[in-house]
Scaffold this motif. Structure first.
Motif, PDB file in Angstrom:
ATOM      1  N   SER A 122       0.864  -1.170   0.000  1.00  0.00           N
ATOM      2  CA  SER A 122       0.000   0.000   0.000  1.00  0.00           C
ATOM      3  C   SER A 122       0.904   1.224   0.000  1.00  0.00           C
ATOM      4  O   SER A 122       1.442   1.606   1.035  1.00  0.00           O
ATOM      5  CB  SER A 122      -0.894  -0.020   1.240  1.00  0.00           C
ATOM      6  N   THR A 123       1.108   1.776  -1.195  1.00  0.00           N
ATOM      7  CA  THR A 123       1.966   2.948  -1.318  1.00  0.00           C
ATOM      8  C   THR A 123       1.405   3.924  -2.329  1.00  0.00           C
ATOM      9  O   THR A 123       0.803   3.516  -3.327  1.00  0.00           O
ATOM     10  CB  THR A 123       3.396   2.565  -1.770  1.00  0.00           C
ATOM     11  N   LYS A 124       1.572   5.200  -2.043  1.00  0.00           N
ATOM     12  CA  LYS A 124       1.193   6.269  -2.966  1.00  0.00           C
ATOM     13  C   LYS A 124      -0.240   6.119  -3.475  1.00  0.00           C
ATOM     14  O   LYS A 124      -0.513   6.303  -4.658  1.00  0.00           O
ATOM     15  CB  LYS A 124       2.166   6.344  -4.136  1.00  0.00           C
ATOM     16  N   GLY A 125      -1.155   5.747  -2.594  1.00  0.00           N
ATOM     17  CA  GLY A 125      -2.557   5.628  -2.984  1.00  0.00           C
ATOM     18  C   GLY A 125      -2.892   4.419  -3.824  1.00  0.00           C
ATOM     19  O   GLY A 125      -3.965   4.338  -4.404  1.00  0.00           O
ATOM     20  N   THR A 126      -1.982   3.461  -3.902  1.00  0.00           N
ATOM     21  CA  THR A 126      -2.216   2.237  -4.666  1.00  0.00           C
ATOM     22  C   THR A 126      -2.129   1.047  -3.723  1.00  0.00           C
ATOM     23  O   THR A 126      -1.157   0.889  -2.995  1.00  0.00           O
ATOM     24  CB  THR A 126      -1.179   2.085  -5.800  1.00  0.00           C
ATOM     25  N   PHE A 127      -3.160   0.228  -3.756  1.00  0.00           N
ATOM     26  CA  PHE A 127      -3.223  -0.975  -2.932  1.00  0.00           C
ATOM     27  C   PHE A 127      -3.057  -2.191  -3.843  1.00  0.00           C
ATOM     28  O   PHE A 127      -3.712  -2.281  -4.881  1.00  0.00           O
ATOM     29  CB  PHE A 127      -4.566  -1.057  -2.199  1.00  0.00           C
ATOM     30  N   VAL A 128      -2.194  -3.103  -3.455  1.00  0.00           N
ATOM     31  CA  VAL A 128      -1.981  -4.335  -4.212  1.00  0.00           C
ATOM     32  C   VAL A 128      -2.326  -5.494  -3.292  1.00  0.00           C
ATOM     33  O   VAL A 128      -1.785  -5.624  -2.196  1.00  0.00           O
ATOM     34  CB  VAL A 128      -0.527  -4.444  -4.728  1.00  0.00           C
ATOM     35  N   TYR A 129      -3.256  -6.323  -3.744  1.00  0.00           N
ATOM     36  CA  TYR A 129      -3.811  -7.409  -2.951  1.00  0.00           C
ATOM     37  C   TYR A 129      -3.657  -8.690  -3.745  1.00  0.00           C
ATOM     38  O   TYR A 129      -3.891  -8.707  -4.956  1.00  0.00           O
ATOM     39  CB  TYR A 129      -5.294  -7.109  -2.694  1.00  0.00           C
ATOM     40  N   GLN A 130      -3.258  -9.792  -3.097  1.00  0.00           N
ATOM     41  CA  GLN A 130      -3.078 -11.067  -3.782  1.00  0.00           C
ATOM     42  C   GLN A 130      -4.025 -12.118  -3.225  1.00  0.00           C
ATOM     43  O   GLN A 130      -4.121 -12.294  -2.011  1.00  0.00           O
ATOM     44  CB  GLN A 130      -1.635 -11.543  -3.644  1.00  0.00           C
ATOM     45  N   ILE A 131      -4.692 -12.833  -4.151  1.00  0.00           N
ATOM     46  CA  ILE A 131      -5.603 -13.919  -3.798  1.00  0.00           C
ATOM     47  C   ILE A 131      -5.082 -15.176  -4.491  1.00  0.00           C
ATOM     48  O   ILE A 131      -4.934 -15.197  -5.712  1.00  0.00           O
ATOM     49  CB  ILE A 131      -7.042 -13.613  -4.262  1.00  0.00           C
ATOM     50  N   ASP A 132      -4.786 -16.217  -3.707  1.00  0.00           N
ATOM     51  CA  ASP A 132      -4.198 -17.441  -4.253  1.00  0.00           C
ATOM     52  C   ASP A 132      -5.188 -18.595  -4.261  1.00  0.00           C
ATOM     53  O   ASP A 132      -5.978 -18.762  -3.317  1.00  0.00           O
ATOM     54  CB  ASP A 132      -2.971 -17.852  -3.432  1.00  0.00           C
ATOM     55  N   PHE A 133      -5.087 -19.385  -5.323  1.00  0.00           N
ATOM     56  CA  PHE A 133      -5.921 -20.564  -5.511  1.00  0.00           C
ATOM     57  C   PHE A 133      -5.042 -21.732  -5.937  1.00  0.00           C
ATOM     58  O   PHE A 133      -3.935 -21.539  -6.437  1.00  0.00           O
ATOM     59  CB  PHE A 133      -6.970 -20.319  -6.605  1.00  0.00           C
ATOM     60  N   SER A 134      -5.564 -22.939  -5.785  1.00  0.00           N
ATOM     61  CA  SER A 134      -4.844 -24.144  -6.176  1.00  0.00           C
ATOM     62  C   SER A 134      -5.828 -25.134  -6.776  1.00  0.00           C
ATOM     63  O   SER A 134      -6.995 -25.178  -6.376  1.00  0.00           O
ATOM     64  CB  SER A 134      -4.163 -24.745  -4.940  1.00  0.00           C
ATOM     65  N   ILE A 135      -5.339 -25.912  -7.731  1.00  0.00           N
ATOM     66  CA  ILE A 135      -6.165 -26.950  -8.339  1.00  0.00           C
ATOM     67  C   ILE A 135      -5.326 -28.225  -8.461  1.00  0.00           C
ATOM     68  O   ILE A 135      -4.141 -28.172  -8.789  1.00  0.00           O
ATOM     69  CB  ILE A 135      -6.724 -26.501  -9.720  1.00  0.00           C
ATOM     70  N   ALA A 136      -5.935 -29.358  -8.149  1.00  0.00           N
ATOM     71  CA  ALA A 136      -5.240 -30.645  -8.223  1.00  0.00           C
ATOM     72  C   ALA A 136      -5.192 -31.145  -9.662  1.00  0.00           C
ATOM     73  O   ALA A 136      -6.127 -30.944 -10.434  1.00  0.00           O
ATOM     74  CB  ALA A 136      -5.936 -31.677  -7.337  1.00  0.00           C
ATOM     75  N   ASP A 137      -4.094 -31.794 -10.001  1.00  0.00           N
ATOM     76  CA  ASP A 137      -3.932 -32.384 -11.320  1.00  0.00           C
ATOM     77  C   ASP A 137      -3.079 -33.648 -11.166  1.00  0.00           C
ATOM     78  O   ASP A 137      -2.627 -33.951 -10.066  1.00  0.00           O
ATOM     79  CB  ASP A 137      -3.288 -31.389 -12.284  1.00  0.00           C
ATOM     80  N   GLN A 138      -2.844 -34.326 -12.266  1.00  0.00           N
ATOM     81  CA  GLN A 138      -2.061 -35.558 -12.205  1.00  0.00           C
ATOM     82  C   GLN A 138      -1.154 -35.659 -13.414  1.00  0.00           C
ATOM     83  O   GLN A 138      -1.552 -35.390 -14.551  1.00  0.00           O
ATOM     84  CB  GLN A 138      -2.993 -36.779 -12.170  1.00  0.00           C
ATOM     85  N   LEU A 139       0.093 -36.040 -13.144  1.00  0.00           N
ATOM     86  CA  LEU A 139       1.081 -36.300 -14.174  1.00  0.00           C
ATOM     87  C   LEU A 139       1.035 -37.782 -14.481  1.00  0.00           C
ATOM     88  O   LEU A 139       1.051 -38.614 -13.567  1.00  0.00           O
ATOM     89  CB  LEU A 139       2.466 -35.899 -13.639  1.00  0.00           C
ATOM     90  N   ARG A 140       0.974 -38.120 -15.777  1.00  0.00           N
ATOM     91  CA  ARG A 140       0.966 -39.531 -16.179  1.00  0.00           C
ATOM     92  C   ARG A 140       2.030 -39.728 -17.254  1.00  0.00           C
ATOM     93  O   ARG A 140       2.002 -39.085 -18.292  1.00  0.00           O
ATOM     94  CB  ARG A 140      -0.380 -39.924 -16.761  1.00  0.00           C
ATOM     95  N   ILE A 141       2.948 -40.635 -16.984  1.00  0.00           N
ATOM     96  CA  ILE A 141       4.011 -40.945 -17.935  1.00  0.00           C
ATOM     97  C   ILE A 141       3.950 -42.446 -18.203  1.00  0.00           C
ATOM     98  O   ILE A 141       4.063 -43.262 -17.297  1.00  0.00           O
ATOM     99  CB  ILE A 141       5.394 -40.550 -17.383  1.00  0.00           C
ATOM    100  N   LEU A 142       3.770 -42.778 -19.480  1.00  0.00           N
ATOM    101  CA  LEU A 142       3.704 -44.182 -19.872  1.00  0.00           C
ATOM    102  C   LEU A 142       4.956 -44.536 -20.663  1.00  0.00           C
ATOM    103  O   LEU A 142       5.371 -43.783 -21.549  1.00  0.00           O
ATOM    104  CB  LEU A 142       2.465 -44.446 -20.738  1.00  0.00           C
ATOM    105  N   ASP A 143       5.575 -45.661 -20.331  1.00  0.00           N
ATOM    106  CA  ASP A 143       6.726 -46.132 -21.098  1.00  0.00           C
ATOM    107  C   ASP A 143       6.258 -46.575 -22.475  1.00  0.00           C
ATOM    108  O   ASP A 143       5.185 -47.151 -22.635  1.00  0.00           O
ATOM    109  CB  ASP A 143       7.409 -47.306 -20.403  1.00  0.00           C
ATOM    110  N   ASP A 144       7.107 -46.292 -23.438  1.00  0.00           N
ATOM    111  CA  ASP A 144       6.778 -46.712 -24.826  1.00  0.00           C
ATOM    112  C   ASP A 144       7.080 -48.157 -25.062  1.00  0.00           C
ATOM    113  O   ASP A 144       7.841 -48.806 -24.559  1.00  0.00           O
ATOM    114  CB  ASP A 144       7.541 -45.867 -25.825  1.00  0.00           C
TER     115      ASP A 144
END
Length: 144
Positions: A122-144
């Motif tokens: 919060s400086t010079k009349g400017t406010f900076v606010y951070q909102i964080d989110f997360s989402i689950a995912d999955q890595l899949r690696i198949l051998d050729d």
């Protein structure tokens, strides 16, 4: 994923319509030391990946992970919109949280979770606010 979040925020939060950008534009603001021209703006940034449980079997490797994103709000109190939002910042932040938390983007395997929200500066009349989110995912690696 970032583009989907930008589209959703612009559609769900009227004050952010046409005022949400990504990491490149945020990087340019930081590089030039300038703030967004509008009184209210948002930038959606990738925050990283957090690995979780892994499993390997014959010919396959899978690992769950969380992908985090941040919504950086910039509010300049010189504009009427920003003054109104700053008067009830919690309500505005919670509207953003409700727009993203619980949402499943097309093609995603998980649902967005709300992680945290905090004032960054919060400086010079400017406010900076951070909102964080997360989402689950999955890595899949198949051998050729």
């Amino acid at each position: 994923m970032i583009a989907d979040v930008i589209t959703r925020l612009e559609a769900q939060i009227a004050e952010l319509a046409g005022r949400v950008e990504g990491a490149f534009e945020f990087g340019e603001l930081v590089r030039t030391g300038q703030m967004p021209n509008s009184g209210v703006a948002a930038h959606v940034l990738p925050l990283g990946l957090l690995p979780r449980a892994a499993d390997s079997a014959a010919g396959a490797y899978t690992q769950e992970f969380d992908e985090s994103i941040g919504v950086i709000l910039t509010l300049r109190n010189a504009s009427r919109d920003a003054e109104r939002i700053l008067g009830n910042l919690r309500d505005f932040v919670m509207r953003i949280v409700r727009a993203i938390a619980g949402w499943v983007p097309a093609g995603a395997s998980g649902v967005f979770r709300f992680l945290r929200a905090s004032l960054i500066s919060s400086t010079k009349g400017t406010f900076v606010y951070q909102i964080d989110f997360s989402i689950a995912d999955q890595l899949r690696i198949l051998d050729d």
